[in-house]
Design an enzyme around this catalytic site. Structure first.
Site, short mmCIF file in Angstrom:
data_model
loop_
_atom_site.label_atom_id
_atom_site.label_comp_id
_atom_site.label_asym_id
_atom_site.label_seq_id
_atom_site.Cartn_x
_atom_site.Cartn_y
_atom_site.Cartn_z
N ASN A 12 0.86 -1.18 0.00
CA ASN A 12 0.00 0.00 0.00
C ASN A 12 0.90 1.23 0.00
O ASN A 12 1.48 1.57 1.03
CB ASN A 12 -0.90 -0.02 1.25
CG ASN A 12 -1.68 1.27 1.40
OD1 ASN A 12 -1.83 2.04 0.43
ND2 ASN A 12 -2.19 1.54 2.59
N TRP A 13 1.00 1.86 -1.15
CA TRP A 13 1.92 3.00 -1.27
C TRP A 13 1.34 4.32 -0.75
O TRP A 13 2.02 5.35 -0.80
CB TRP A 13 2.36 3.16 -2.73
CG TRP A 13 3.35 2.13 -3.17
CD1 TRP A 13 3.94 1.18 -2.38
CD2 TRP A 13 3.87 1.93 -4.49
NE1 TRP A 13 4.79 0.41 -3.13
CE2 TRP A 13 4.77 0.85 -4.43
CE3 TRP A 13 3.66 2.57 -5.72
CZ2 TRP A 13 5.45 0.40 -5.56
CZ3 TRP A 13 4.33 2.12 -6.84
CH2 TRP A 13 5.23 1.05 -6.75
N LYS A 14 0.10 4.29 -0.35
CA LYS A 14 -0.54 5.51 0.18
C LYS A 14 -0.30 6.69 -0.78
O LYS A 14 -0.33 6.49 -1.99
CB LYS A 14 -0.02 5.83 1.59
CG LYS A 14 -0.03 4.60 2.49
CD LYS A 14 0.25 4.91 3.94
CE LYS A 14 0.38 3.62 4.69
NZ LYS A 14 0.12 3.75 6.11
N HIS A 98 -9.49 1.22 4.78
CA HIS A 98 -8.21 1.38 5.47
C HIS A 98 -8.42 2.32 6.67
O HIS A 98 -9.21 3.26 6.59
CB HIS A 98 -7.16 1.95 4.51
CG HIS A 98 -5.77 1.92 5.08
ND1 HIS A 98 -5.33 2.87 5.97
CD2 HIS A 98 -4.76 1.05 4.92
CE1 HIS A 98 -4.09 2.57 6.32
NE2 HIS A 98 -3.71 1.47 5.70
N GLU A 100 -6.78 4.71 7.78
CA GLU A 100 -6.57 6.14 7.50
C GLU A 100 -7.83 6.74 6.87
O GLU A 100 -8.17 7.90 7.10
CB GLU A 100 -5.33 6.32 6.60
CG GLU A 100 -4.05 6.11 7.39
CD GLU A 100 -2.87 5.62 6.59
OE1 GLU A 100 -2.88 5.69 5.35
OE2 GLU A 100 -1.91 5.14 7.22
N GLU A 170 -5.59 -5.02 10.55
CA GLU A 170 -4.57 -4.01 10.77
C GLU A 170 -4.84 -3.28 12.08
O GLU A 170 -5.62 -2.31 12.10
CB GLU A 170 -4.56 -3.00 9.62
CG GLU A 170 -4.28 -3.63 8.27
CD GLU A 170 -3.67 -2.62 7.32
OE1 GLU A 170 -2.56 -2.87 6.84
OE2 GLU A 170 -4.29 -1.57 7.07
N GLY A 176 2.23 2.18 10.80
CA GLY A 176 3.16 3.30 10.65
C GLY A 176 3.85 3.69 11.95
O GLY A 176 4.48 4.75 12.03
N SER A 216 3.20 -2.24 10.50
CA SER A 216 4.66 -2.26 10.69
C SER A 216 5.30 -3.61 10.36
O SER A 216 6.20 -4.07 11.07
CB SER A 216 5.03 -1.81 12.11
OG SER A 216 4.61 -0.48 12.32
N GLY A 237 2.72 -0.94 4.38
CA GLY A 237 2.89 0.45 3.99
C GLY A 237 4.37 0.77 3.84
O GLY A 237 5.00 0.53 2.80
N GLY A 238 4.98 1.26 4.92
CA GLY A 238 6.35 1.77 4.89
C GLY A 238 7.37 0.87 4.21
O GLY A 238 8.13 1.32 3.33
#
Ligand code: PEP
Length: 254
Positions: A12-14, A98, A100, A170, A176, A216, A237-238
């Protein structure tokens, strides 16, 4: 993981990467990993890079996802993108709900339910995100919250649709933050989700439904997570933004 379900590693590159950066990443990662026959690698770039990434996904096992969509096919919804438009671009998956989006953009179980149904109707697979916030975990409400989110998102679906759909657990406190759920903590919730699938649908959905862990995930914790019987993959993500770390995730050892 359980060998009866194909593992899925999703990036997930956001809101990161321009078109040029996205294409460069995609070319490198596919060169580095070669074909992925026994697992699926799903890349969710920002909307602006979907076409370019899709055009460059040539390696076996790689496919394209969007990070969000609207539930209507078309209409006066300024700024929104419909499932049909995403399918038209070559997306196979769409992430919905998600945390966010739930926290920053007002998504609710009801909008997640509508989006998941619309994604399935357009012939794609929704990746439905669920997870508790820290306060809920500390109050012992994790199962209640996650169970309610799963029920809310999947209500009205047929067993066949539920079998196709992917759930991503999640925990919000792990996204994150560098703070990962332990493999045992994640497994416990995944097992609960699987039981919920059995209760809402049937044994077949319980057995076939894929459940990802997200929060994470890094090269140094993926192997332990993937060793758990009800963890069928990860949503990252990261660590999905760098070729080196993402390659190690794709090449997890179970
Ligand atoms: C995510 O965005 O879904 C996620 C899990 O992020 P991170 O891996 O950075 O925690």
């Amino acid at each position: 993981m359980n060998p009866s379900r194909k593992p899925l590693i999703a990036a997930n590159w956001k809101m990161y990467k321009t078109v040029a950066e996205a294409v460069s990443f995609i070319k490198s990662i596919q060169e580095e990993t070669g074909p992925c026959a026994d697992l699926e690698v799903v890349i969710a770039p920002p909307f602006t890079a979907l076409k370019a990434v899709g055009d460059n996904l040539t390696q076996q096992g790689f496919s394209l996802a969007a990070q969000n969509c609207h539930w209507e096919e078309k209409g006066a919804f300024t700024g929104e993108v419909s499932p049909i438009m995403l399918s038209d671009l070559g997306c196979n998956y769409v992430i919905v709900g998600h945390s966010e989006r739930r926290q920053l953009f007002g998504e609710t179980d009801e909008t997640v339910r509508r989006k998941a149904a619309a994604v399935l109707a357009a012939g794609m697979v929704p990746v439905v995100c669920v997870g508790e916030v820290l306060e809920q975990r500390e109050q012992g409400k994790t199962f209640e919250v996650v169970g309610r989110q799963v029920e809310g998102a999947l209500s009205g679906l047929s067993a066949r649709q539920a079998e196709l759909l992917v759930i991503a657990y999640e925990p919000v406190w792990a996204i994150g933050t560098g703070r990962t759920a332990t493999a045992a903590q994640a497994q416990e919730v995944h097992a609960l989700i699987r039981k919920t699938l059995a209760a809402l649908f049937n044994k077949e959905v319980e057995k076939k439904g894929r459940i990802l862990y997200g929060g994470s995930v890094k090269p140094d914790n993926i192997d332990l997570l993937m060793a758990e019987p009800d963890i069928d993959g990860v949503l990252v993500g990261g660590a999905s933004l760098e070729v080196g770390s993402f390659k190690r995730l794709v090449q997890f050892k179970s």
